[in-house]
Design a protein around this motif. Structure first.
Motif, PDB file in Angstrom:
ATOM      1  N   VAL A 177       0.837  -1.200   0.000  1.00  0.00           N
ATOM      2  CA  VAL A 177       0.000   0.000   0.000  1.00  0.00           C
ATOM      3  C   VAL A 177       0.873   1.251   0.000  1.00  0.00           C
ATOM      4  N   ALA A 178       1.930   1.241   0.801  1.00  0.00           N
ATOM      5  CA  ALA A 178       2.820   2.397   0.871  1.00  0.00           C
ATOM      6  C   ALA A 178       3.510   2.661  -0.469  1.00  0.00           C
ATOM      7  N   LEU A 179       3.900   1.596  -1.176  1.00  0.00           N
ATOM      8  CA  LEU A 179       4.574   1.757  -2.464  1.00  0.00           C
ATOM      9  C   LEU A 179       3.670   2.430  -3.496  1.00  0.00           C
ATOM     10  N   ARG A 180       2.362   2.270  -3.334  1.00  0.00           N
ATOM     11  CA  ARG A 180       1.417   2.838  -4.306  1.00  0.00           C
ATOM     12  C   ARG A 180       0.552   3.930  -3.690  1.00  0.00           C
ATOM     13  N   HIS A 181       1.036   4.503  -2.597  1.00  0.00           N
ATOM     14  CA  HIS A 181       0.232   5.494  -1.900  1.00  0.00           C
ATOM     15  C   HIS A 181      -0.029   6.730  -2.754  1.00  0.00           C
ATOM     16  N   GLU A 182       0.948   7.160  -3.516  1.00  0.00           N
ATOM     17  CA  GLU A 182       0.725   8.328  -4.377  1.00  0.00           C
ATOM     18  C   GLU A 182      -0.381   8.049  -5.390  1.00  0.00           C
ATOM     19  N   GLU A 183      -0.406   6.834  -5.903  1.00  0.00           N
ATOM     20  CA  GLU A 183      -1.462   6.442  -6.840  1.00  0.00           C
ATOM     21  C   GLU A 183      -2.830   6.442  -6.154  1.00  0.00           C
ATOM     22  N   ILE A 184      -2.866   5.966  -4.935  1.00  0.00           N
ATOM     23  CA  ILE A 184      -4.106   5.963  -4.162  1.00  0.00           C
ATOM     24  C   ILE A 184      -4.572   7.395  -3.897  1.00  0.00           C
ATOM     25  N   GLU A 185      -3.626   8.263  -3.552  1.00  0.00           N
ATOM     26  CA  GLU A 185      -3.964   9.670  -3.319  1.00  0.00           C
ATOM     27  C   GLU A 185      -4.482  10.333  -4.595  1.00  0.00           C
ATOM     28  N   ARG A 186      -3.868  10.038  -5.718  1.00  0.00           N
ATOM     29  CA  ARG A 186      -4.317  10.629  -6.989  1.00  0.00           C
ATOM     30  C   ARG A 186      -5.741  10.192  -7.326  1.00  0.00           C
ATOM     31  N   ALA A 187      -6.109   8.996  -6.862  1.00  0.00           N
ATOM     32  CA  ALA A 187      -7.471   8.516  -7.080  1.00  0.00           C
ATOM     33  C   ALA A 187      -8.462   9.147  -6.113  1.00  0.00           C
ATOM     34  N   GLY A 188      -7.964  10.004  -5.207  1.00  0.00           N
ATOM     35  CA  GLY A 188      -8.841  10.709  -4.284  1.00  0.00           C
ATOM     36  C   GLY A 188      -9.238   9.921  -3.061  1.00  0.00           C
ATOM     37  N   ILE A 189      -8.442   8.924  -2.669  1.00  0.00           N
ATOM     38  CA  ILE A 189      -8.778   8.056  -1.541  1.00  0.00           C
ATOM     39  C   ILE A 189      -7.856   8.355  -0.365  1.00  0.00           C
ATOM     40  N   ARG A 190      -8.423   8.423   0.812  1.00  0.00           N
ATOM     41  CA  ARG A 190      -7.631   8.566   2.031  1.00  0.00           C
ATOM     42  C   ARG A 190      -7.488   7.218   2.710  1.00  0.00           C
ATOM     43  N   HIS A 247       6.758   1.119  15.019  1.00  0.00           N
ATOM     44  CA  HIS A 247       6.668   0.211  13.879  1.00  0.00           C
ATOM     45  C   HIS A 247       6.107   0.864  12.623  1.00  0.00           C
ATOM     46  N   VAL A 248       5.375   1.966  12.762  1.00  0.00           N
ATOM     47  CA  VAL A 248       4.644   2.512  11.607  1.00  0.00           C
ATOM     48  C   VAL A 248       4.992   3.954  11.285  1.00  0.00           C
ATOM     49  N   ALA A 249       5.979   4.534  11.980  1.00  0.00           N
ATOM     50  CA  ALA A 249       6.309   5.946  11.772  1.00  0.00           C
ATOM     51  C   ALA A 249       6.700   6.246  10.326  1.00  0.00           C
ATOM     52  N   HIS A 250       7.181   5.245   9.595  1.00  0.00           N
ATOM     53  CA  HIS A 250       7.627   5.455   8.211  1.00  0.00           C
ATOM     54  C   HIS A 250       6.488   5.417   7.201  1.00  0.00           C
ATOM     55  N   LEU A 251       5.304   4.991   7.615  1.00  0.00           N
ATOM     56  CA  LEU A 251       4.205   4.834   6.666  1.00  0.00           C
ATOM     57  C   LEU A 251       3.620   6.196   6.285  1.00  0.00           C
ATOM     58  N   PRO A 252       3.227   6.376   5.011  1.00  0.00           N
ATOM     59  CA  PRO A 252       2.763   7.683   4.543  1.00  0.00           C
ATOM     60  C   PRO A 252       1.275   7.936   4.738  1.00  0.00           C
ATOM     61  N   PHE A 253       0.633   7.148   5.590  1.00  0.00           N
ATOM     62  CA  PHE A 253      -0.798   7.320   5.829  1.00  0.00           C
ATOM     63  C   PHE A 253      -1.077   7.186   7.322  1.00  0.00           C
ATOM     64  N   ALA A 254      -2.287   7.553   7.714  1.00  0.00           N
ATOM     65  CA  ALA A 254      -2.658   7.591   9.128  1.00  0.00           C
ATOM     66  C   ALA A 254      -2.812   6.188   9.702  1.00  0.00           C
ATOM     67  N   VAL A 255      -2.239   5.978  10.889  1.00  0.00           N
ATOM     68  CA  VAL A 255      -2.367   4.720  11.625  1.00  0.00           C
ATOM     69  C   VAL A 255      -2.909   5.054  13.010  1.00  0.00           C
ATOM     70  N   VAL A 256      -3.966   4.371  13.406  1.00  0.00           N
ATOM     71  CA  VAL A 256      -4.671   4.665  14.654  1.00  0.00           C
ATOM     72  C   VAL A 256      -4.593   3.455  15.586  1.00  0.00           C
ATOM     73  N   ALA A 257      -4.263   3.709  16.842  1.00  0.00           N
ATOM     74  CA  ALA A 257      -4.209   2.655  17.853  1.00  0.00           C
ATOM     75  C   ALA A 257      -5.580   2.468  18.495  1.00  0.00           C
ATOM     76  N   ASP A 258      -5.997   1.214  18.610  1.00  0.00           N
ATOM     77  CA  ASP A 258      -7.274   0.876  19.260  1.00  0.00           C
ATOM     78  C   ASP A 258      -7.047  -0.341  20.160  1.00  0.00           C
ATOM     79  N   PRO A 259      -6.236  -0.174  21.230  1.00  0.00           N
ATOM     80  CA  PRO A 259      -5.896  -1.338  22.059  1.00  0.00           C
ATOM     81  C   PRO A 259      -7.091  -1.959  22.767  1.00  0.00           C
ATOM     82  N   GLY A 260      -8.154  -1.191  22.974  1.00  0.00           N
ATOM     83  CA  GLY A 260      -9.360  -1.748  23.573  1.00  0.00           C
ATOM     84  C   GLY A 260     -10.265  -2.434  22.577  1.00  0.00           C
ATOM     85  N   LYS A 261      -9.906  -2.373  21.279  1.00  0.00           N
ATOM     86  CA  LYS A 261     -10.672  -2.982  20.186  1.00  0.00           C
ATOM     87  C   LYS A 261     -12.119  -2.480  20.147  1.00  0.00           C
ATOM     88  N   VAL A 262     -12.295  -1.226  20.526  1.00  0.00           N
ATOM     89  CA  VAL A 262     -13.630  -0.640  20.498  1.00  0.00           C
ATOM     90  C   VAL A 262     -14.107  -0.459  19.067  1.00  0.00           C
TER      91      VAL A 262
END
Length: 202
Positions: free
Chosen positions: A68-81, A96-111
């Motif tokens: 997904v990260a390798l094609r993130h620019e393509e995903i962005e050009r398609a208008g997808i977040r 583990h995820v600081a290098h990823l070009p998209f938002a990563v959200v923690a949900d340790p309570g699995k809510v």
């Protein structure tokens, strides 16, 4: 569905919820990623691809998210977040995820996992269809560790290791346009499938 922002961790397992279906409404809320600014889900200006993964450092998750990260620019050009959920604490996940070009959200309570009906099951690892990805992910992460890159996942995973992936495409109006609940650990939309779904009339 509920919850205006990231929920706190809870030690108890979250109850199983009904699976989401196309047409369901996703209420607006503010999320705080482990890195970067807060965001609104749904994004009022574009479709949002929401992924549910497993734990921080999961080799199979890493394998997929690299694609997904390798094609993130393509995903962005398609208008997808892109927004990705993990059931690990933010402080552990951030490394583990600081290098990823998209938002990563923690949900340790699995809510949010419960809200979207995302489940865990032993077939996540026992289904033979997922074994090539497990082997590939472990080998790739081992190679990265030998090169002095990456980190091992924590030996303890309070939310478990048997999570199944899930994908949701959510419209700017907050409707579920498409959904996929994985049947094994590496059963998710490819980037090509995501791009095709995003061009499909809702």
């Amino acid at each position: 569905m509920r919850t205006p922002q990231n929920p706190p961790a809870t030690p108890a397992a979250t109850p199983r919820a009904r699976r989401a279906a196309p047409g369901d409404l996703v209420p607006s809320r503010v999320l705080t990623p482990v890195t970067g600014p807060a965001l609104t889900l749904p994004d009022p200006g574009r479709p949002t691809h929401v992924q549910f993964r497993r734990f921080a450092g999961c080799p199979v998750c890493n394998l997929h998210l690299r694609s997904v990260a390798l094609r993130h620019e393509e995903i962005e050009r398609a208008g997808i977040r892109e927004v990705v959920f993990f059931h690990s604490p933010a402080e552990e996940l951030r490394e583990h995820v600081a290098h990823l070009p998209f938002a990563v959200v923690a949900d340790p309570g699995k809510v949010f996992y419960a809200e979207f009906g995302v489940e865990a099951h032993r077939r996540a690892l026992l289904d033979p269809r997922g074994w090539p990805a497990i082997a590939g992910g472990v080998l790739r992460d081992a190679w990265e560790l030998l090169r002095g890159r990456g980190r091992l996942p924590s030996g303890e995973q309070p939310a478990g290791r048997l999570g199944l992936p899930a994908d949701f495409l959510i419209t700017p109006e907050g409707r579920v346009a498409a959904v996929k609940y994985g049947e094994h650990v590496y059963d998710q939309w490819s980037v090509d499938e995501l791009l095709a779904l995003a061009t499909r009339p809702v």
